[in-house]
Design an enzyme around this catalytic site. Structure first.
Site, PDB file in Angstrom:
ATOM      1  N   PRO A 236      41.075  47.290  47.884  1.00 19.46           N
ATOM      2  CA  PRO A 236      40.637  46.285  46.898  1.00 19.46           C
ATOM      3  C   PRO A 236      41.182  44.902  47.247  1.00 19.46           C
ATOM      4  O   PRO A 236      42.124  44.764  48.027  1.00 19.46           O
ATOM      5  CB  PRO A 236      41.234  46.803  45.577  1.00 19.46           C
ATOM      6  CG  PRO A 236      41.573  48.233  45.822  1.00 19.46           C
ATOM      7  CD  PRO A 236      41.894  48.346  47.269  1.00 19.46           C
ATOM      8  N   PRO A 237      40.594  43.860  46.680  1.00 17.34           N
ATOM      9  CA  PRO A 237      41.099  42.503  46.944  1.00 17.34           C
ATOM     10  C   PRO A 237      42.527  42.332  46.447  1.00 17.34           C
ATOM     11  O   PRO A 237      42.914  42.861  45.415  1.00 17.34           O
ATOM     12  CB  PRO A 237      40.128  41.609  46.146  1.00 17.34           C
ATOM     13  CG  PRO A 237      38.915  42.440  45.923  1.00 17.34           C
ATOM     14  CD  PRO A 237      39.384  43.858  45.837  1.00 17.34           C
ATOM     15  N   GLY A 238      43.304  41.569  47.214  1.00 17.34           N
ATOM     16  CA  GLY A 238      44.651  41.209  46.789  1.00 17.34           C
ATOM     17  C   GLY A 238      45.711  42.254  47.036  1.00 17.34           C
ATOM     18  O   GLY A 238      46.829  42.120  46.541  1.00 17.34           O
ATOM     19  N   GLY A 240      47.035  43.052  49.976  1.00 19.78           N
ATOM     20  CA  GLY A 240      47.937  42.702  51.072  1.00 19.78           C
ATOM     21  C   GLY A 240      47.450  43.093  52.451  1.00 19.78           C
ATOM     22  O   GLY A 240      48.277  43.309  53.349  1.00 19.78           O
ATOM     23  N   LYS A 241      46.151  43.153  52.670  1.00 20.95           N
ATOM     24  CA  LYS A 241      45.623  43.562  53.977  1.00 20.95           C
ATOM     25  C   LYS A 241      45.928  42.512  55.048  1.00 20.95           C
ATOM     26  O   LYS A 241      46.375  42.842  56.140  1.00 20.95           O
ATOM     27  CB  LYS A 241      44.119  43.801  53.878  1.00 20.95           C
ATOM     28  CG  LYS A 241      43.728  44.925  52.912  1.00 20.95           C
ATOM     29  CD  LYS A 241      42.249  45.169  52.893  1.00 20.95           C
ATOM     30  CE  LYS A 241      41.488  44.032  52.249  1.00 20.95           C
ATOM     31  NZ  LYS A 241      41.802  43.877  50.812  1.00 20.95           N
ATOM     32  N   THR A 242      45.701  41.255  54.719  1.00 21.84           N
ATOM     33  CA  THR A 242      45.970  40.185  55.680  1.00 21.84           C
ATOM     34  C   THR A 242      47.460  40.076  55.968  1.00 21.84           C
ATOM     35  O   THR A 242      47.873  39.897  57.124  1.00 21.84           O
ATOM     36  CB  THR A 242      45.433  38.849  55.137  1.00 21.84           C
ATOM     37  OG1 THR A 242      44.038  38.983  54.853  1.00 21.84           O
ATOM     38  CG2 THR A 242      45.628  37.738  56.147  1.00 21.84           C
ATOM     39  N   HIS A 458      36.859  46.802  13.039  1.00 22.75           N
ATOM     40  CA  HIS A 458      36.342  47.247  14.342  1.00 22.75           C
ATOM     41  C   HIS A 458      37.499  47.693  15.249  1.00 22.75           C
ATOM     42  O   HIS A 458      37.468  48.792  15.829  1.00 22.75           O
ATOM     43  CB  HIS A 458      35.565  46.101  14.998  1.00 22.75           C
ATOM     44  CG  HIS A 458      34.934  46.455  16.310  1.00 22.75           C
ATOM     45  ND1 HIS A 458      33.602  46.751  16.441  1.00 22.75           N
ATOM     46  CD2 HIS A 458      35.457  46.570  17.565  1.00 22.75           C
ATOM     47  CE1 HIS A 458      33.333  47.031  17.701  1.00 22.75           C
ATOM     48  NE2 HIS A 458      34.449  46.914  18.406  1.00 22.75           N
ATOM     49  N   GLU A 459      38.515  46.848  15.366  1.00 20.29           N
ATOM     50  CA  GLU A 459      39.648  47.189  16.234  1.00 20.29           C
ATOM     51  C   GLU A 459      40.475  48.337  15.643  1.00 20.29           C
ATOM     52  O   GLU A 459      41.029  49.153  16.392  1.00 20.29           O
ATOM     53  CB  GLU A 459      40.531  45.953  16.441  1.00 20.29           C
ATOM     54  CG  GLU A 459      39.839  44.766  17.080  1.00 20.29           C
ATOM     55  CD  GLU A 459      39.235  45.090  18.430  1.00 20.29           C
ATOM     56  OE1 GLU A 459      39.663  46.069  19.070  1.00 20.29           O
ATOM     57  OE2 GLU A 459      38.308  44.373  18.852  1.00 20.29           O
ATOM     58  N   ASP A 533      31.555  47.961  24.406  1.00 21.84           N
ATOM     59  CA  ASP A 533      31.847  49.381  24.196  1.00 21.84           C
ATOM     60  C   ASP A 533      30.627  50.237  24.526  1.00 21.84           C
ATOM     61  O   ASP A 533      30.738  51.259  25.220  1.00 21.84           O
ATOM     62  CB  ASP A 533      32.258  49.626  22.736  1.00 21.84           C
ATOM     63  CG  ASP A 533      33.398  48.728  22.306  1.00 21.84           C
ATOM     64  OD1 ASP A 533      34.233  48.405  23.164  1.00 21.84           O
ATOM     65  OD2 ASP A 533      33.449  48.355  21.124  1.00 21.84           O
TER      66      ASP A 533
END
Length: 660
Positions: A236-238, A240-242, A458-459, A533
């Site tokens: 996934p992005p972010g 730490g691949k680079t 609702h919540e 929802d």
């Protein structure tokens, strides 16, 4: 005599240096063109035919005629007392400057003879002054040169822009457009090592083998083995691949070429393939080395799936050249290719085969221990309160990537600075997490009391159902404070599990529809607040039936295409009769879930109403408040900790949602 304080002391002054760059040439050129076109004499001469000029001549109205031989043009100045006769030709505005009229003649016109004959017919005191000349103005040459000069300057500007885009700052200028734009870090220049990469234990263990290949190649080649040519970092992005690729180069202490996949693709045909060739040529010269291609899906997308492009697509040509360089007739000994992508599923199969990218290294989201290490890295530069609990943050941020954690730390520091705090405390980090996930708190948003009450019920419906079902996501807090694009939110800490049972999915779906069920019970009619929802509920229901084989009528079938081999095939992998059966199963499933949810709320009506009242009063309640109302959470274990939980907020576009 008093000294003037504003005067500077006398003495040798430094000469003012005026630098003349190429911009001065452009300014002077523009001024010259403007002067030539706009600085006219101010006269507005009217055109006349030669026959009319003869009549004016013989009438004694002309004072002077200037004839330009090389332009076959005559310019007439009238006598001031005769101008009134020709006011109609000037539109009533008699010009103050001469010439007043102009006339054009052919190349066979004999000016001396014609003018002489006309003057012979006039008295001596009314003869016209005649001036015959050749127009040798320098501006006529400039006018002739303007167009080619503009072409030359446009040519220069165009290729200077190409040179900047292609990185062609050295000799050759425009001819560097096909050169690689990759950045080279020589030995000992890459300071990043595995110590700088927190977490990522599994990924680091795999890439350490690559480092060992580069440091001790004889260890493997002595047994007849071959060093892997490439490794693909997927995650996934972010995550730490680079950073991990930089750490590999830093640990191996070898030259490191880095380039983005989009740098290969240009509007010029053949440039991408040329840059691939040049990149690998430089890499072979620096062998052993590492070539890192970030976001390789920009150039490595599967061929034949680019709708609207022909077979001569520039991106496909670039990919073909990349495939050839990675595993062609040439030798790339000592060159290891690292690449990173978030979308490995769309890459071309030829790129993924053994011999090119020999292994895929999955860089997943960090777990609890890894999150603690990442927090420790980013907290070094922050001023924290004493005895700060890093483990608490790690437990409340599951599902966060390394980039998300860095953002949380920075946002917490900004939050503390806004409140003029000398140190950053735990509450600042919790506020930062809320802001990143839910958006900025809208304190000044005008909400009616009725709408606020609807949001609270609702919540409260979400919270009540999730608390009373044993397999629903554990609740962390509920709020009716507007944030971002939501009017309210229920925050959960779901268990970090890799698989889900049918029972767990059903309980989660019940908690999703709890808000809509609460509205129906209290007001007898629904609102638009449950759109997010219902969207998630519908997706989960269809996934259970069509993907996970959890329907008795449809059977143990899955229509999920994990390979993407169907591509742009718009046909469904099942018949129309099966499609009707799927729709019927999903509808029955959702109805049964809704009935179950309504029954739970009615059976616990007292606690449900009490919870909504507290929400209206406090606007934010936590798990402790839920436990005081309903008792311990259903299915809660004594050893359960927030370390196994992930925040998840319900949010939907404010344009269509009134409660969330």
């Amino acid at each position: 005599m008093a000294e003037n304080k504003n005067n500077k002391p006398h003495g040798p002054q430094k000469p003012v240096k005026v630098s003349f760059g190429i911009s001065w040439i452009y300014i002077i050129l523009l001024i010259g063109i403007g002067w030539m076109f706009f600085n006219q004499s101010g006269a507005n001469p009217q055109k006349e035919e030669w026959a009319d000029v003869q009549k004016q001549w013989l009438a004694g109205d002309i004072k002077e005629v200037v004839f330009i031989r090389n332009e076959f043009e005559g310019r007439i100045t009238m006598k001031p007392d005769r101008l009134d006769k020709y006011s109609e030709k000037f539109g009533g505005n008699i010009p103050a400057k001469s010439p007043h009229f102009t006339f054009l003649v052919s190349g066979s016109f004999n000016a001396e003879e014609m003018f002489g004959e006309l003057n012979d017919q006039l008295p001596e005191d009314e003869k016209v002054k005649v001036v015959i000349e050749n127009h040798e103005s320098i501006w006529s040459m400039v006018e002739w040169l303007i167009f080619p000069l503009l072409l030359i300057f446009m040519w220069i500007f165009m290729f200077r822009g190409i040179n900047r885009n292609a990185g062609g700052g050295g000799p050759g200028g425009v001819f560097n457009v096909g050169k690689s734009t990759g950045k080279l870090a020589e030995k000992n220049e890459m300071k990043v090592t595995f110590k700088d990469v927190a977490g990522l234990y599994g990924a680091k263990e795999e890439v350490m083998e690559i480092v060992d290949f580069l440091k001790n190649p004889q260890k493997y080649t002595a047994l007849g083995g071959k060093i892997p040519k490439g490794a693909l970092l997927v995650g996934p992005p972010g995550t730490g691949k680079t950073l991990l690729a930089k750490a590999v180069a830093g640990e191996a202490n070898v030259p490191f070429f880095s380039i983005s996949g989009s740098d290969f693709v240009e509007m010029f045909v053949g440039v991408g393939a040329s840059r691939v060739r040049d990149l690998f040529r430089q890499a072979k010269e620096k062998s052993p080395c590492i070539v890192f291609i970030d976001e390789i899906d920009a150039v490595g997308r599967a061929r034949g799936k680019n709708a609207g492009f022909s077979s001569n697509d520039e991106r496909e040509n670039t990919l073909n050249q990349l495939l050839t360089e990675m595993d062609g007739f040439g030798s790339n000994s000592g060159v290891i290719i690292l690449a990173a992508t978030n979308r490995a599923d769309i890459l071309d199969k030829a790129l993924m085969r053994a011999g090119r990218f020999d292994r895929q290294i999955h860089v997943d989201l960090p777990d609890l221990k890894e999150r603690m290490e990442i927090f420790n890295v980013h907290l070094k530069s922050l001023k924290l309160e004493k005895d700060f609990d890093v483990e608490f943050l790690a437990k409340h941020t599951p599902g966060f990537s390394g980039a998300d954690i860095a953002n949380v730390c920075n946002e917490a520091a900004l939050t503390a600075a806004r409140k003029n705090k000398p140190e950053i405390d735990k509450q600042d980090f919790l506020d930062a997490v809320d802001r990143i996930i839910g958006g900025l708190e809208k304190k000044g948003m005008m909400i009616s009391q009725e709408e606020k009450k609807n949001t609270a019920y609702h919540e409260a419906g979400h919270a009540t159902v999730s608390w009373l079902l044993p397999h629903a996501n554990p609740l962390f807090k509920v709020t009716i404070v507007p944030r971002g694009r939501a009017l309210g939110a229920a925050w959960y800490l779901p268990d970090e599990r890799h698989t889900e049972t049918k029972e767990q999915m059903l309980d989660e779906m019940c908690s999703l529809i709890g808000g809509r069920a609460a509205e129906d019970i209290i007001y007898g009619q629904p609102s638009t607040g449950a759109i997010s929802d219902l969207e998630r509920l519908t997706k989960m229901a269809y996934a259970m039936v069509t993907y996970y084989g959890m329907s008795e009528k449809v059977g143990k079938l899955s229509f999920y295409d994990s390979t993407g081999s169907r591509g742009y095939d718009l046909t469904k992998p099942y018949s129309e009769k099966t499609a009707e059966l799927i729709d019927q199963e999903v509808k029955e499933l959702v109805e049964s879930i809704y009935e179950k949810t309504v029954n739970i709320l009615k059976e616990n009506s007292e606690g449900f109403h009490q919870l909504a009242a507290i929400l209206l009063e406090k606007e934010v309640i936590f798990a402790e408040d839920m436990e005081r109302i309903f008792g311990p959470r259903a299915g809660a274990k004594a050893e359960e900790t927030p370390a196994q939980e992930e925040p998840q907020a319900e949010a939907a576009p404010a344009a269509v949602e009134t409660d969330e």
